[in-house]
Motif scaffolding. Structure first.
Motif, PDB file in Angstrom:
ATOM      1  N   MET B  93       0.860  -1.186   0.000  1.00  0.00           N
ATOM      2  CA  MET B  93       0.000   0.000   0.000  1.00  0.00           C
ATOM      3  C   MET B  93       0.896   1.236   0.000  1.00  0.00           C
ATOM      4  O   MET B  93       1.849   1.298   0.766  1.00  0.00           O
ATOM      5  CB  MET B  93      -0.854   0.060   1.262  1.00  0.00           C
ATOM      6  N   VAL B 113      -5.856   5.569 -12.292  1.00  0.00           N
ATOM      7  CA  VAL B 113      -4.835   4.783 -11.589  1.00  0.00           C
ATOM      8  C   VAL B 113      -5.241   3.307 -11.541  1.00  0.00           C
ATOM      9  O   VAL B 113      -4.410   2.419 -11.709  1.00  0.00           O
ATOM     10  CB  VAL B 113      -4.620   5.346 -10.160  1.00  0.00           C
ATOM     11  N   THR B 119      -1.531  -0.784 -10.450  1.00  0.00           N
ATOM     12  CA  THR B 119      -1.984   0.081  -9.359  1.00  0.00           C
ATOM     13  C   THR B 119      -3.500   0.096  -9.264  1.00  0.00           C
ATOM     14  O   THR B 119      -4.198  -0.098 -10.251  1.00  0.00           O
ATOM     15  CB  THR B 119      -1.503   1.535  -9.557  1.00  0.00           C
ATOM     16  N   LEU B 120      -4.006   0.308  -8.032  1.00  0.00           N
ATOM     17  CA  LEU B 120      -5.444   0.331  -7.778  1.00  0.00           C
ATOM     18  C   LEU B 120      -5.719   1.397  -6.723  1.00  0.00           C
ATOM     19  O   LEU B 120      -5.139   1.351  -5.637  1.00  0.00           O
ATOM     20  CB  LEU B 120      -5.880  -1.044  -7.261  1.00  0.00           C
ATOM     21  N   SER B 121      -6.588   2.369  -7.039  1.00  0.00           N
ATOM     22  CA  SER B 121      -6.909   3.414  -6.063  1.00  0.00           C
ATOM     23  C   SER B 121      -7.717   2.830  -4.923  1.00  0.00           C
ATOM     24  O   SER B 121      -8.681   2.102  -5.154  1.00  0.00           O
ATOM     25  CB  SER B 121      -7.728   4.518  -6.727  1.00  0.00           C
ATOM     26  N   ALA B 122      -7.328   3.160  -3.696  1.00  0.00           N
ATOM     27  CA  ALA B 122      -8.079   2.646  -2.562  1.00  0.00           C
ATOM     28  C   ALA B 122      -8.710   3.766  -1.736  1.00  0.00           C
ATOM     29  O   ALA B 122      -9.719   3.540  -1.072  1.00  0.00           O
ATOM     30  CB  ALA B 122      -7.191   1.781  -1.668  1.00  0.00           C
ATOM     31  N   SER B 123      -8.135   4.960  -1.758  1.00  0.00           N
ATOM     32  CA  SER B 123      -8.706   6.044  -0.982  1.00  0.00           C
ATOM     33  C   SER B 123      -8.156   7.381  -1.456  1.00  0.00           C
ATOM     34  O   SER B 123      -6.971   7.497  -1.741  1.00  0.00           O
ATOM     35  CB  SER B 123      -8.379   5.829   0.503  1.00  0.00           C
ATOM     36  N   LEU B 124      -9.052   8.367  -1.540  1.00  0.00           N
ATOM     37  CA  LEU B 124      -8.636   9.724  -1.911  1.00  0.00           C
ATOM     38  C   LEU B 124      -9.118  10.654  -0.817  1.00  0.00           C
ATOM     39  O   LEU B 124     -10.320  10.838  -0.639  1.00  0.00           O
ATOM     40  CB  LEU B 124      -9.239  10.111  -3.264  1.00  0.00           C
ATOM     41  N   GLU B 125      -8.190  11.199  -0.031  1.00  0.00           N
ATOM     42  CA  GLU B 125      -8.576  12.018   1.108  1.00  0.00           C
ATOM     43  C   GLU B 125      -7.559  13.140   1.286  1.00  0.00           C
ATOM     44  O   GLU B 125      -6.353  12.876   1.358  1.00  0.00           O
ATOM     45  CB  GLU B 125      -8.617  11.151   2.380  1.00  0.00           C
ATOM     46  N   THR B 130      -4.302   6.974  -1.639  1.00  0.00           N
ATOM     47  CA  THR B 130      -3.736   5.707  -1.189  1.00  0.00           C
ATOM     48  C   THR B 130      -3.985   4.686  -2.278  1.00  0.00           C
ATOM     49  O   THR B 130      -5.118   4.508  -2.710  1.00  0.00           O
ATOM     50  CB  THR B 130      -4.414   5.246   0.114  1.00  0.00           C
ATOM     51  N   HIS B 132      -3.086   0.678  -3.949  1.00  0.00           N
ATOM     52  CA  HIS B 132      -2.556  -0.658  -3.758  1.00  0.00           C
ATOM     53  C   HIS B 132      -1.719  -0.999  -4.976  1.00  0.00           C
ATOM     54  O   HIS B 132      -2.187  -0.871  -6.104  1.00  0.00           O
ATOM     55  CB  HIS B 132      -3.695  -1.656  -3.593  1.00  0.00           C
ATOM     56  N   VAL B 133      -0.471  -1.395  -4.745  1.00  0.00           N
ATOM     57  CA  VAL B 133       0.443  -1.701  -5.839  1.00  0.00           C
ATOM     58  C   VAL B 133       0.674  -3.209  -5.883  1.00  0.00           C
ATOM     59  O   VAL B 133       0.935  -3.834  -4.861  1.00  0.00           O
ATOM     60  CB  VAL B 133       1.782  -0.953  -5.643  1.00  0.00           C
TER      61      VAL B 133
END
Lengths: 97, 166
Positions: B93, B113, B119-125, B130, B132-133
């Motif tokens: 992560m 992303v 890559t996988l987007s997990a959170s945008l804050e 954040t 996941h790679v």
């Protein structure tokens, strides 16, 4: 000739769907499985749409197929984000080698 | 946004919506009076254009090949990893401080992303994405910086602070 390209594209698309499903079964956790589903299936669908669009009776029918692909792409990326975010907020830890 | 660009942006929307209606109705000429009303209602219902950001049609056209190429690479990459007996993955992560302004540019980045290789987007804050790679040995950090610059170019905004914290 067009039929040949259609078959080629459909088979290639099916291969990506197969790979995505293999990833779903083999990958160890939620995050890695999402990788397989979003990316491999989007390419698989794109190839299938291209194969089918070659067979479409009119330009607008082909356009409809492309529109479907765009919507699935958007939905796939958004839903993958929501699932990953939900897991992250619940404290699901990523698998480590 | 000045008057000319506003008129241009509305015209562009009308053309795009008309294209969608033409596709949906299979080009049936008798359906246009319904389609025309639908387009007007859609224009009224759509939020007023976010005045800060606009995309030129030319830049969008240039962006599409980049997008297609990288989403295909992403699919090939993950398919290869799933099918190989050794299953070469080494996930991690990663938090990235974004160099793009909040709003549409960040949302597009977050969605893209997930389609890029590994890559996988997990959170945008709070300007932090954040992700996941799939393989921490891969070139994801560099790919991410390139994507950010491409999106900045698409929206005609500058990349803010140098160096995303990886």
């Amino acid at each position: 000739m067009i039929d040949f390209f259609s078959i080629l594209l459909l088979l290639a698309g099916a291969l990506f769907f197969l790979a995505g499903t293999v990833g779903l079964l083999r990958f160890p956790d939620l995050y890695t499985r999402l990788h397989a589903l979003t990316k491999a299936d989007n390419v698989g669908l794109g190839l299938m749409i291209a194969g089918l669009a070659l067979q479409a009776e009119s330009l607008s029918a082909a356009g409809k197929l492309v529109l479907i692909w765009g919507l699935v792409l958007l939905a796939g990326a958004s839903v993958a984000y929501l699932i990953a975010r939900g897991a992250l907020l619940r404290g699901v830890l990523p698998w480590k080698r | 946004m000045n008057r000319t660009t506003r008129v241009y942006s509305i015209l562009l929307k009308v053309v795009l919506l008309a294209l969608v209606w033409w596709v949906l109705s299979d080009g049936n000429p008798h359906s246009w009076w319904i389609g025309g009303m639908a387009i007007v209602l859609a224009l009224l219902a759509a939020k007023s254009p976010t005045s800060q950001f606009s995309i030129s049609l030319l830049k969008l056209t240039l962006f599409i090949p980049f997008f297609l190429k990288h989403s295909i690479l992403g699919g090939v990459d993950v398919a290869r990893r799933a099918l190989r007996p050794a299953m070469p993955i080494d996930p991690i992560m990663v938090d990235c401080v974004l160099r793009l302004p909040p709003g549409p540019p960040q949302v597009l980045l977050t969605n893209m992303v997930s389609l890029l290789p590994g890559t996988l987007s997990a959170s945008l804050e709070n300007n932090v994405l954040t992700m996941h790679v799939l393989d921490k040995q891969g070139s994801y950090a560099n790919d991410f910086l390139v994507l950010e610059e491409k999106i900045a170019e698409l929206f005609s905004v500058p990349v803010l602070s140098p160096g995303a914290g990886v």
